[in-house]
Write a protein that holds these residues in place. Structure first.
Motif, mmCIF file in Angstrom:
data_model
loop_
_atom_site.group_PDB
_atom_site.id
_atom_site.type_symbol
_atom_site.label_atom_id
_atom_site.label_comp_id
_atom_site.label_asym_id
_atom_site.label_seq_id
_atom_site.Cartn_x
_atom_site.Cartn_y
_atom_site.Cartn_z
ATOM 1 N N THR A 66 -64.010 74.926 -0.726
ATOM 2 C CA THR A 66 -63.463 73.663 -0.827
ATOM 3 C C THR A 66 -61.728 73.610 -0.477
ATOM 4 O O THR A 66 -61.318 72.809 0.108
ATOM 5 C CB THR A 66 -63.739 72.965 -1.825
ATOM 6 O OG1 THR A 66 -63.513 71.493 -1.528
ATOM 7 C CG2 THR A 66 -62.908 73.145 -3.241
ATOM 8 N N ARG A 115 -70.594 69.113 -4.130
ATOM 9 C CA ARG A 115 -69.788 69.472 -3.048
ATOM 10 C C ARG A 115 -69.872 68.158 -2.230
ATOM 11 O O ARG A 115 -69.060 67.830 -1.616
ATOM 12 C CB ARG A 115 -69.962 70.680 -2.386
ATOM 13 C CG ARG A 115 -69.145 70.775 -1.250
ATOM 14 C CD ARG A 115 -68.974 72.283 -0.581
ATOM 15 N NE ARG A 115 -68.020 72.301 0.540
ATOM 16 C CZ ARG A 115 -67.692 73.195 0.941
ATOM 17 N NH1 ARG A 115 -67.954 74.441 0.412
ATOM 18 N NH2 ARG A 115 -66.914 73.456 2.098
ATOM 19 N N SER A 127 -61.393 74.656 3.175
ATOM 20 C CA SER A 127 -62.218 73.601 4.312
ATOM 21 C C SER A 127 -61.387 72.058 4.082
ATOM 22 O O SER A 127 -61.415 71.647 5.213
ATOM 23 C CB SER A 127 -63.863 73.623 3.939
ATOM 24 O OG SER A 127 -63.934 73.310 2.468
ATOM 25 N N SER A 128 -61.136 71.755 2.834
ATOM 26 C CA SER A 128 -60.862 70.566 2.745
ATOM 27 C C SER A 128 -59.349 70.367 2.024
ATOM 28 O O SER A 128 -59.064 68.984 1.812
ATOM 29 C CB SER A 128 -61.922 69.501 2.138
ATOM 30 O OG SER A 128 -61.984 70.108 0.673
ATOM 31 N N HIS A 129 -58.728 71.366 1.630
ATOM 32 C CA HIS A 129 -57.411 71.314 1.231
ATOM 33 C C HIS A 129 -57.334 70.846 -0.289
ATOM 34 O O HIS A 129 -56.460 69.864 -0.667
ATOM 35 C CB HIS A 129 -56.616 70.644 2.289
ATOM 36 C CG HIS A 129 -56.549 71.341 3.465
ATOM 37 N ND1 HIS A 129 -55.889 72.650 3.629
ATOM 38 C CD2 HIS A 129 -56.819 70.937 4.630
ATOM 39 C CE1 HIS A 129 -55.943 73.047 4.798
ATOM 40 N NE2 HIS A 129 -56.463 71.910 5.632
ATOM 41 N N ALA A 130 -58.770 70.779 -0.861
ATOM 42 C CA ALA A 130 -58.546 70.233 -2.085
ATOM 43 C C ALA A 130 -57.674 70.635 -3.057
ATOM 44 O O ALA A 130 -57.039 71.914 -2.854
ATOM 45 C CB ALA A 130 -60.136 70.637 -2.688
ATOM 46 N N GLU A 158 -67.086 65.662 -1.059
ATOM 47 C CA GLU A 158 -66.721 65.361 0.425
ATOM 48 C C GLU A 158 -66.754 63.837 0.698
ATOM 49 O O GLU A 158 -66.221 63.530 1.643
ATOM 50 C CB GLU A 158 -67.257 66.395 1.274
ATOM 51 C CG GLU A 158 -66.811 67.870 0.648
ATOM 52 C CD GLU A 158 -67.583 68.932 1.751
ATOM 53 O OE1 GLU A 158 -68.470 68.293 2.219
ATOM 54 O OE2 GLU A 158 -67.115 69.932 1.765
ATOM 55 N N PRO A 199 -59.224 65.365 -4.102
ATOM 56 C CA PRO A 199 -58.897 65.455 -2.661
ATOM 57 C C PRO A 199 -57.583 65.755 -2.370
ATOM 58 O O PRO A 199 -56.800 65.219 -3.109
ATOM 59 C CB PRO A 199 -59.672 64.145 -2.050
ATOM 60 C CG PRO A 199 -60.511 63.954 -3.128
ATOM 61 C CD PRO A 199 -59.993 64.177 -4.497
#
Length: 317
Positions: A194, A173, A197-200, A177, A120
């Motif tokens: 990812t 996933r 969308s989530s800046h992984a 998340e 993350p």
């Protein structure tokens, strides 16, 4: 009733033969191709260039979609599918198990930035070693699991130093998340998705590890009997990939429509896609694929050792 004349009978036979064109010598009458969404076989199917290339040899092409790899490998082993595309691990497991008819006939460029272990955005981990003791999601028996094992070897760690969670990509996933796992092993286009969308963040990518290839596979008897048709397919696939490299926007739109994955995701994924299809397997590729097999056996994930070279068929035009 009068019997038909010899001339009339001859014309009738000729018409019947013309309506059923036999395949040229060395070519099958039918070519059954198994494919999954989102790869170059989809592009080849959409362009129609293979059908044109094989029409001169009177070969009919049929396309069969599979949701994931194992059933495709089973189709190859059973001889109901003549060609398919899979990652490095399915042929290794097939060779070690009950699928002795699966043969390597061609390969793609190795993974580079398009496969990674991500954390993350807020995670403190900056390198793979920082994941010691952490829970990592990975699809069992996948190319991602080999990537994970290679990362462990490179870091001087073992499976006991992490908590490996076997999860399919959708479950992986969701767990990532929710924070149920600390890291996730994932390829494009899911990787690009990812990241957007989530800046992984990637802590290690495939390019930082031993080369890992994907392969075009066929039933060994088919590959040995019909190398010309396989060579034609592989040549058309390489031409398709070079076209895709030169027309990324067009291809991103096609794949987005085919998979329902957002267009920006495919644009990001295709920008770092290694393009190129090659045959026959080189010594270097065989060596790297043998390393995949040896690694899985060393970690007791294969029931027996295998010799990759025994499953390779040298396809020539």
């Amino acid at each position: 009733m009068k019997r038909p004349s010899l001339r009339w009978a001859t014309a009738l036979i000729a018409t019947a033969l013309a309506s059923h064109a036999w395949a040229d010598a060395g070519y099958p009458e039918q070519l059954h191709i198994g494919y999954q969404k989102g790869n170059s076989l989809v592009l080849l199917k959409s362009r129609g260039t293979l059908e044109k290339a094989l029409a001169a040899h009177h070969v009919q092409v049929s396309w069969h979609e599979f949701a994931f790899g194992p059933p495709l490998v089973e189709g190859i082993n059973a001889g109901s599918i003549d060609l398919g595309f899979v990652g490095a691990t399915p042929p290794v497991f097939a060779q070690a198990g009950a699928a002795p008819s699966v043969a390597y006939v061609g390969y793609s460029e190795p993974y580079a930035d398009n496969y990674a272990i991500v954390v993350p955005a807020h995670a403190s981990a900056r390198t793979f070693k920082d994941l010691k003791g952490k829970r990592i999601a990975v699809a069992k028996g996948s190319a991602g699991e080999y990537l994970l094992l290679s990362a462990l070897d490179q870091a001087g760690l073992g499976l006991a130093d992490i908590q490996e969670s076997y999860l399919g990509y959708s479950e992986g996933r969701a767990a990532f998340e929710r924070g149920d796992v600390d890291a996730w092993v994932v390829p494009d286009p899911r990787l690009a998705d990812t990241e957007i969308s989530s800046h992984a963040r990637a802590v290690i990518r495939a390019r930082d590890l031993p080369a890992q290839y994907s392969f075009y596979i066929a039933p060994k008897p088919f590959a040995q009997q019909y190398p010309k048709v396989l060579a034609t397919v592989l040549e058309q696939l390489d031409a398709t990939e070079q076209y895709a490299k030169a027309h990324p926007q067009e291809v991103a739109k096609l794949l987005s429509d085919d998979t329902r994955v957002p267009l920006p995701v495919w644009e990001k994924a295709l920008a770092r896609q290694p393009w190129g299809v090659h045959y026959p397997l080189s010594e270097q590729v065989l060596k790297q694929q043998q390393q995949v097999a040896d690694t899985f056996y060393r970690y007791h994930l294969l029931p027996q050792p295998v010799k990759v070279a025994e499953a390779a068929v040298e396809v020539k035009p």
